[in-house]
Write a protein that holds these residues in place. Sequence first.
Motif, PDB file in Angstrom:
ATOM      1  N   HIS A 155       0.955  -1.340  -0.243  1.00 31.36           N
ATOM      2  CA  HIS A 155       0.356   0.061  -0.026  1.00 31.36           C
ATOM      3  C   HIS A 155       0.967   1.289  -0.248  1.00 31.36           C
ATOM      4  CE1 HIS A 155      -2.181   2.770   2.482  1.00 31.36           C
ATOM      5  NE2 HIS A 155      -2.337   2.894   1.777  1.00 31.36           N
ATOM      6  N   ASN A 156       0.594   1.902  -0.740  1.00 30.74           N
ATOM      7  CA  ASN A 156       1.193   3.274  -0.970  1.00 30.74           C
ATOM      8  C   ASN A 156       0.864   4.105  -0.535  1.00 30.74           C
ATOM      9  OD1 ASN A 156      -0.777   3.405  -3.255  1.00 30.74           O
ATOM     10  ND2 ASN A 156      -0.659   6.042  -3.257  1.00 30.74           N
ATOM     11  N   HIS A 157       2.214   5.615  -0.193  1.00 28.09           N
ATOM     12  CA  HIS A 157       0.911   6.433   0.574  1.00 28.09           C
ATOM     13  C   HIS A 157       1.804   7.680  -0.284  1.00 28.09           C
ATOM     14  CE1 HIS A 157       0.977   4.819   4.486  1.00 28.09           C
ATOM     15  NE2 HIS A 157      -0.151   5.401   4.716  1.00 28.09           N
ATOM     16  N   GLU A 158       2.070   9.123  -0.174  1.00 32.72           N
ATOM     17  CA  GLU A 158       2.875  10.261  -0.854  1.00 32.72           C
ATOM     18  C   GLU A 158       3.966  10.071  -1.414  1.00 32.72           C
ATOM     19  OE1 GLU A 158       3.227  15.243  -0.450  1.00 32.72           O
ATOM     20  OE2 GLU A 158       2.563  13.808   0.712  1.00 32.72           O
ATOM     21  N   HIS A 159       4.622   9.522  -0.577  1.00 36.52           N
ATOM     22  CA  HIS A 159       6.510   9.305  -0.154  1.00 36.52           C
ATOM     23  C   HIS A 159       6.703   8.243  -1.784  1.00 36.52           C
ATOM     24  CE1 HIS A 159       5.345   7.516   3.289  1.00 36.52           C
ATOM     25  NE2 HIS A 159       5.826   6.053   2.633  1.00 36.52           N
ATOM     26  N   GLU A 160       6.033   7.169  -2.128  1.00 39.59           N
ATOM     27  CA  GLU A 160       6.312   6.708  -2.730  1.00 39.59           C
ATOM     28  C   GLU A 160       6.335   7.749  -4.103  1.00 39.59           C
ATOM     29  OE1 GLU A 160       5.001   3.720   0.085  1.00 39.59           O
ATOM     30  OE2 GLU A 160       3.941   5.646  -0.698  1.00 39.59           O
ATOM     31  N   PHE A 161       5.616   8.843  -4.306  1.00 41.36           N
ATOM     32  CA  PHE A 161       5.819   9.547  -5.911  1.00 41.36           C
ATOM     33  C   PHE A 161       6.627  10.698  -5.785  1.00 41.36           C
ATOM     34  CE2 PHE A 161       2.109   6.915  -5.240  1.00 41.36           C
ATOM     35  CZ  PHE A 161       2.190   6.380  -5.653  1.00 41.36           C
ATOM     36  N   LEU A 162       7.457  10.663  -4.405  1.00 38.31           N
ATOM     37  CA  LEU A 162       8.262  11.920  -4.840  1.00 38.31           C
ATOM     38  C   LEU A 162       9.624  11.353  -4.755  1.00 38.31           C
ATOM     39  CD1 LEU A 162       7.020  13.998  -1.394  1.00 38.31           C
ATOM     40  CD2 LEU A 162       6.374  13.683  -2.964  1.00 38.31           C
ATOM     41  N   GLN A 163      10.597  12.300  -6.047  1.00 31.62           N
ATOM     42  CA  GLN A 163      12.051  11.766  -6.262  1.00 31.62           C
ATOM     43  C   GLN A 163      12.565  11.251  -5.273  1.00 31.62           C
ATOM     44  OE1 GLN A 163      13.318  13.064  -9.774  1.00 31.62           O
ATOM     45  NE2 GLN A 163      11.038  12.806 -10.931  1.00 31.62           N
ATOM     46  N   VAL A 164      13.163  10.473  -5.351  1.00 37.34           N
ATOM     47  CA  VAL A 164      15.138   9.818  -4.626  1.00 37.34           C
ATOM     48  C   VAL A 164      15.951   9.669  -5.484  1.00 37.34           C
ATOM     49  CG1 VAL A 164      15.366   8.671  -3.077  1.00 37.34           C
ATOM     50  CG2 VAL A 164      13.533   9.273  -3.147  1.00 37.34           C
ATOM     51  N   GLU A 165      16.695  10.534  -5.740  1.00 33.34           N
ATOM     52  CA  GLU A 165      18.182  10.395  -6.286  1.00 33.34           C
ATOM     53  C   GLU A 165      17.648  10.192  -8.261  1.00 33.34           C
ATOM     54  OE1 GLU A 165      20.648   7.506  -5.284  1.00 33.34           O
ATOM     55  OE2 GLU A 165      19.585   7.335  -2.934  1.00 33.34           O
ATOM     56  N   GLY A 166      16.919  11.436  -8.536  1.00 32.61           N
ATOM     57  CA  GLY A 166      16.378  11.622  -9.705  1.00 32.61           C
ATOM     58  C   GLY A 166      15.108  10.033 -10.450  1.00 32.61           C
ATOM     59  N   LYS A 167      14.642   9.450  -9.334  1.00 30.05           N
ATOM     60  CA  LYS A 167      13.823   8.411  -9.531  1.00 30.05           C
ATOM     61  C   LYS A 167      13.122   8.285  -8.448  1.00 30.05           C
ATOM     62  CE  LYS A 167      16.851   6.157 -11.990  1.00 30.05           C
ATOM     63  NZ  LYS A 167      16.391   5.992 -13.858  1.00 30.05           N
ATOM     64  N   VAL A 168      11.110   7.892  -9.073  1.00 30.74           N
ATOM     65  CA  VAL A 168      10.272   7.436  -8.575  1.00 30.74           C
ATOM     66  C   VAL A 168      10.378   6.746  -7.444  1.00 30.74           C
ATOM     67  CG1 VAL A 168       7.610   7.558  -8.757  1.00 30.74           C
ATOM     68  CG2 VAL A 168       9.094   9.467 -10.310  1.00 30.74           C
ATOM     69  N   PRO A 169      10.542   6.443  -6.456  1.00 36.19           N
ATOM     70  CA  PRO A 169      10.147   4.867  -5.761  1.00 36.19           C
ATOM     71  C   PRO A 169       9.547   3.308  -6.594  1.00 36.19           C
ATOM     72  CG  PRO A 169      10.930   6.862  -3.864  1.00 36.19           C
ATOM     73  CD  PRO A 169      10.556   7.262  -5.504  1.00 36.19           C
ATOM     74  N   PHE A 170       7.747   4.728  -6.532  1.00 38.02           N
ATOM     75  CA  PHE A 170       7.004   4.066  -6.959  1.00 38.02           C
ATOM     76  C   PHE A 170       7.773   2.530  -8.147  1.00 38.02           C
ATOM     77  CE2 PHE A 170       2.488   2.633  -8.395  1.00 38.02           C
ATOM     78  CZ  PHE A 170       2.103   1.881  -6.691  1.00 38.02           C
ATOM     79  N   ASP A 171       7.769   3.792  -9.354  1.00 40.64           N
ATOM     80  CA  ASP A 171       8.497   2.852  -9.942  1.00 40.64           C
ATOM     81  C   ASP A 171       9.168   1.454 -10.189  1.00 40.64           C
ATOM     82  OD1 ASP A 171       6.860   4.992 -12.043  1.00 40.64           O
ATOM     83  OD2 ASP A 171       8.750   5.881 -12.467  1.00 40.64           O
ATOM     84  N   THR A 172       9.965   2.209  -9.207  1.00 40.95           N
ATOM     85  CA  THR A 172      11.461   0.725  -8.529  1.00 40.95           C
ATOM     86  C   THR A 172      10.574  -0.696  -8.425  1.00 40.95           C
ATOM     87  OG1 THR A 172      13.141   2.484  -8.210  1.00 40.95           O
ATOM     88  CG2 THR A 172      12.995   1.143  -7.224  1.00 40.95           C
ATOM     89  N   LEU A 173       9.458   0.129  -7.341  1.00 46.15           N
ATOM     90  CA  LEU A 173       8.841  -1.409  -6.255  1.00 46.15           C
ATOM     91  C   LEU A 173       7.751  -1.787  -7.320  1.00 46.15           C
ATOM     92  CD1 LEU A 173       7.526   0.842  -3.347  1.00 46.15           C
ATOM     93  CD2 LEU A 173       9.534  -0.899  -3.400  1.00 46.15           C
ATOM     94  N   LEU A 174       7.471  -1.178  -8.247  1.00 44.27           N
ATOM     95  CA  LEU A 174       6.969  -2.289  -9.261  1.00 44.27           C
ATOM     96  C   LEU A 174       7.659  -3.072 -10.711  1.00 44.27           C
ATOM     97  CD1 LEU A 174       3.608  -2.020  -9.937  1.00 44.27           C
ATOM     98  CD2 LEU A 174       3.907  -0.240  -8.536  1.00 44.27           C
ATOM     99  N   ASP A 175       8.846  -2.090 -11.130  1.00 39.15           N
ATOM    100  CA  ASP A 175      10.439  -2.453 -11.577  1.00 39.15           C
ATOM    101  C   ASP A 175      10.458  -3.424 -11.217  1.00 39.15           C
ATOM    102  OD1 ASP A 175       9.534  -0.884 -14.072  1.00 39.15           O
ATOM    103  OD2 ASP A 175      10.960   0.307 -13.416  1.00 39.15           O
ATOM    104  N   GLU A 176      10.703  -3.971 -10.180  1.00 31.32           N
ATOM    105  CA  GLU A 176      11.370  -5.044  -9.362  1.00 31.32           C
ATOM    106  C   GLU A 176      11.428  -5.717  -8.550  1.00 31.32           C
ATOM    107  OE1 GLU A 176      15.188  -2.993  -7.879  1.00 31.32           O
ATOM    108  OE2 GLU A 176      15.853  -2.082  -9.885  1.00 31.32           O
ATOM    109  N   THR A 177       9.782  -5.665  -8.535  1.00 33.59           N
ATOM    110  CA  THR A 177       8.774  -6.900  -7.930  1.00 33.59           C
ATOM    111  C   THR A 177       8.612  -8.228  -9.001  1.00 33.59           C
ATOM    112  OG1 THR A 177       7.023  -5.421  -7.833  1.00 33.59           O
ATOM    113  CG2 THR A 177       8.528  -5.676  -5.510  1.00 33.59           C
ATOM    114  N   ASP A 178       8.298  -8.630  -8.371  1.00 33.48           N
ATOM    115  CA  ASP A 178       7.416  -9.520  -9.059  1.00 33.48           C
ATOM    116  C   ASP A 178       6.447  -9.808  -9.094  1.00 33.48           C
ATOM    117  OD1 ASP A 178       6.682 -12.015 -10.536  1.00 33.48           O
ATOM    118  OD2 ASP A 178       8.478 -13.913 -10.032  1.00 33.48           O
TER     119      ASP A 178
END
Length: 277
Positions: A155-178
């Motif tokens: 489950h997400n909150h706001e912070h998953e969509f705030l860029q970290v080191e130029g990346k959106v964390p939510f994208d990382t979670l979706l890209d790197e989970t099976d």
Amino acid sequence: MHRRTFVAALGAAAGLGRVPALLADDPLVSRVGLQLYTVRDLLQQDFAGTLARVAAIGYKEVEFAGYFGQEPAAIRTILERLDLRAPAAHVDPKLLVGDWAKIFADAKAVGHEYVVIPDVPEEQRRTLADWQRLAARLNRAGEAARHEGLTLAYHNHEHEFLQVEGKVPFDTLLDETDPRLVKFELDIFWAVTGGADPLTLFARWAKRFRLVHVKDMSRDGRMVDVGAGVIDWPAIFAKRKQAGIEHVFVEHDEPADPVWSATASYQYLRGTSPRAR
């Protein structure tokens, strides 16, 4: 897109306060659920009585966020008596580090299908590497859940969509989970607060969003009852199959009157009542 711009666009598209007649007969909406965090204080005072009030509103499903000292088997008995289902629960993030035996046992005893990680501590999500480690932990926990006949979701909150080191964390979670092991519970309000477009997310990661939290947003970004804000719910539900949505949970984090809030949101979605109190 800046959040205020995005909210303004939603408001122009949605039209405040209209009753979404096209939702009233939607089979998904006909069994809409309530995230019980909305009524947490009442559950603490009167567990069974509060669940009865939730069922009396018309809700068919509930999502737990803690069991309020109740035994799982007793909870299941109460739910069955009230003709309620509890397909999901927010669970302790300790599950991510392998402490899952009791969590899984309790989930199966109550009758859950999904165990949902509601968030992780801030110190565990400060860097991009932290988010990558979280994705790996979700995969491991998801594999363990699958072996127990359960499905893991995040489950997400706001912070998953705030860029970290130029990346959106939510994208990382979706890209790197099976996708076979990890599903997502999209909290629409917090996604929009973070500047995301739910329809874009549905299109980009089709079938990943098995659960959604339905809570509305005022033009100035405050959380309000469903139907009292600017989010275009008919447009979102029109893409439910693309998203993969199986369960919908109404929620309000800080309602002035929890029962009224739960009732107003339910009646809006079901098209059964005006918005006046």
